[in-house]
Design an enzyme around this catalytic site. Structure first.
Site, PDB file in Angstrom:
ATOM      1  N   SER A 190       4.935 -26.970 -12.789  1.00  0.00           N
ATOM      2  CA  SER A 190       5.630 -26.961 -11.502  1.00  0.00           C
ATOM      3  C   SER A 190       6.287 -25.633 -11.152  1.00  0.00           C
ATOM      4  CB  SER A 190       6.682 -28.070 -11.482  1.00  0.00           C
ATOM      5  OG  SER A 190       7.623 -27.861 -12.516  1.00  0.00           O
ATOM      6  N   HIS A 218       1.928 -32.893  -9.851  1.00  0.00           N
ATOM      7  CA  HIS A 218       1.724 -31.806  -8.881  1.00  0.00           C
ATOM      8  C   HIS A 218       0.239 -31.575  -8.619  1.00  0.00           C
ATOM      9  CE1 HIS A 218       5.854 -30.349  -8.276  1.00  0.00           C
ATOM     10  NE2 HIS A 218       6.057 -30.712  -9.526  1.00  0.00           N
ATOM     11  N   LYS A 249       5.319 -37.358  -4.351  1.00  0.00           N
ATOM     12  CA  LYS A 249       4.975 -36.008  -3.882  1.00  0.00           C
ATOM     13  C   LYS A 249       3.861 -36.124  -2.831  1.00  0.00           C
ATOM     14  CE  LYS A 249       6.736 -33.420  -7.826  1.00  0.00           C
ATOM     15  NZ  LYS A 249       7.499 -34.492  -8.506  1.00  0.00           N
TER      16      LYS A 249
END
Lengths: 415, 83
Positions: A190, A218, A249
């Site tokens: 990240s 991610h 996310k």
């Protein structure tokens, strides 16, 4: 109650220590839905300011997508607001099973179990499936939630240098006598935005009979040909034993996470993972919206394709302007400034120019590695990115860091 | 003593620095407070010391201060060995 001056001062001292270390976190108050352009009140009470958002995890721009919002309302109407229960008592609805099946299909695994968050998934999975006879061998830059999960587990621990396959192999040889060996890594890291070498990791896992764990928070939804994640990008679909990921996310951005992987491992999580057993089920409104997200991204790759184009434009623009940009394949694009104060001053100047991005420094990243981390979204339009780029260049010129080497920047600002 | 110092310094370099790392480490280089070794990765150093010198390092002695330099580590190992 014994919260007297002495007790209060203990906590005040701790807060002062955090302030003095320069790591005190202030919340920026957002007064709009999450998007590529938001209105922010900061500090509290200040006039609201319109900003281009370069720091959200809203990679696919689905957090406030009309179809997702509509699905959430439908879920609220059809399945209610809350379940007032953990999953295994009376908190599992048909839509929870539907979402788990869809995630299994999307990620290309054998089974999936939902958790209230990916933090909870990472906190629960190791302790549920491993014991003292096992070893967890982790990349040193994995997310804090994995570190916490490892600490909660009785298995032995070891680490390898970030993405260093020779070091990982040495560790696998060192622990050859263990019952189970689990290699643990993020899919996309990240802070740097770089990708784990999953093809090589799987090769080593096969050579030394180890399991592979990947946190793809991610990456899920936008990395790989059809957005399945880093395992698709690295051509190791079906070879990752445990994937954890988040719905918080790219996949709608609300909350929720999962463990997806080998059927037996998922089933043990259903029996033993404490965050699953002892916290409430994900609310129906979130589940319904997440189902819609998976439908949208399974239809075509338009949003992922747009994100890739925006990322390319952004990376090229910054590189051409003369910034030092960390290489990578992801929409996480860190601009290296090295000096902690410079990263904070730069972020403040960006804010004044109408651009919202955060400066990170030690201990969040290694000492001397301070940076501005930018994150692209499919909701960014080109004129917004052009405006953001103009602001970066203007501030880069102000601090005289364009077309400078790392050593030259450090010479001006120190480490 | 000198041999132990060299052995531990070599291990720290091999375990915590990348091949292309430009950091220089000596016996007094801060390891923990400089971020070269963090609490998460310190476990391998502890395991190495316990195996190599046939000792058990209790958590109360595996502190950030005790592990912050090679000299401190040597002192900690010597203390435990002499107990």
């Amino acid at each position: 109650m014994a919260f007297n001056k002495k007790e209060r001062d203990i906590f005040k001292d701790e807060l002062n220590n955090i302030r003095n270390a320069g790591i005190f976190k202030d919340e920026r108050i957002i007064c709009t839905p999450q998007d590529s352009e938001i209105k922010v009140e900061f500090p509290a009470g200040a006039e609201k300011k319109s900003l281009i958002n370069m720091c959200s995890n809203n990679y696919l721009g689905l957090s406030s997508h009309p179809e997702v919002v509509k699905a959430a309302i439908k879920g609220l109407e059809n399945r209610g607001y809350g379940m007032s229960s953990v999953r295994f008592i009376c908190g599992t609805q048909d839509i929870h099973k539907e979402l788990e099946n869809m995630l299994t299909e999307f990620l290309g695994t054998e089974d999936t179990i939902l958790f209230p968050s990916c933090m909870d998934a990472n906190a629960g999975v190791f302790e549920a499936i491993l014991n003292e006879q096992d070893v967890m061998i982790s990349d040193r830059l994995v997310h804090a939630s994995i570190v916490d999960g490892i600490r909660l587990c009785k298995a032995q621990t070891d680490t390898y240098k970030h993405s260093n396959m020779n070091h990982l192999e040495k560790k696998l040889q060192l622990h050859s006598d263990k019952r189970l060996k689990v290699i643990i890594t993020d899919g996309i890291f990240s802070m740097d935005g770089d990708m784990a070498k999953l093809d090589e990791i799987v090769g080593l896992a096969e050579k030394y009979n180890a399991l592979v764990f990947v946190d793809d928070s991610h990456a899920s939804g936008f990395i790989g040909k059809t957005g399945k994640g880093t395992h698709e990008f690295c051509n190791v679909l079906g070879k990752i034993d445990i994937i954890t990921t988040t719905l918080g996310k790219a996949l709608g951005g609300a909350s929720g996470g999962c463990v997806s992987g080998r059927a037996e491992i998922v089933e043990i999580c259903r029996q033993k993972a404490r965050p699953y057993l002892f916290s409430n089920t994900i609310p129906p409104v979130v589940v319904s919206a997440a189902i819609k997200v998976l439908e949208i991204i399974s239809k075509n790759t338009d949003r992922k394709d747009k994100l890739e184009k925006s990322t390319e434009f952004w990376r090229n623009g910054l590189n051409e302007a003369g910034f030092i940009v960390k290489d990578g394949e992801s929409p996480i694009v860190p601009i290296m400034l090295f000096n902690a104060k410079l990263s904070q001053d730069f972020a403040q100047d960006l804010y004044n120019e109408g651009i919202y991005a955060i400066g990170f420094f030690f201990p969040v990243v290694a000492k001397g590695q301070a940076r501005i981390r930018t994150q692209l979204s499919a909701s960014h339009e080109k004129p917004q990115l052009e405006r953001a780029l103009d602001a970066f260049i203007k501030i880069g010129k102000k601090y005289d860091i364009l077309k400078k080497t790392k050593e030259e920047i450090i010479e001006i600002y120190g480490l | 003593m000198a041999e132990i110092k060299e052995t531990i310094l070599d291990y720290v370099k091999d375990e915590y620095l990348d091949e292309d790392d430009d950091k220089e480490i000596n016996f007094d280089t801060p390891l923990i407070s400089s971020g070269i070794v963090d609490s998460f990765s310190m476990i391998s150093l502890k395991r190495f010391l316990e195996t190599k010198y046939n000792i058990q390092i209790p958590d109360s002695k595996a502190t950030a201060e005790a592990f912050n330099t090679v000299n401190n580590i040597v002192k900690t190992v010597e203390e435990i060995k002499s107990e």
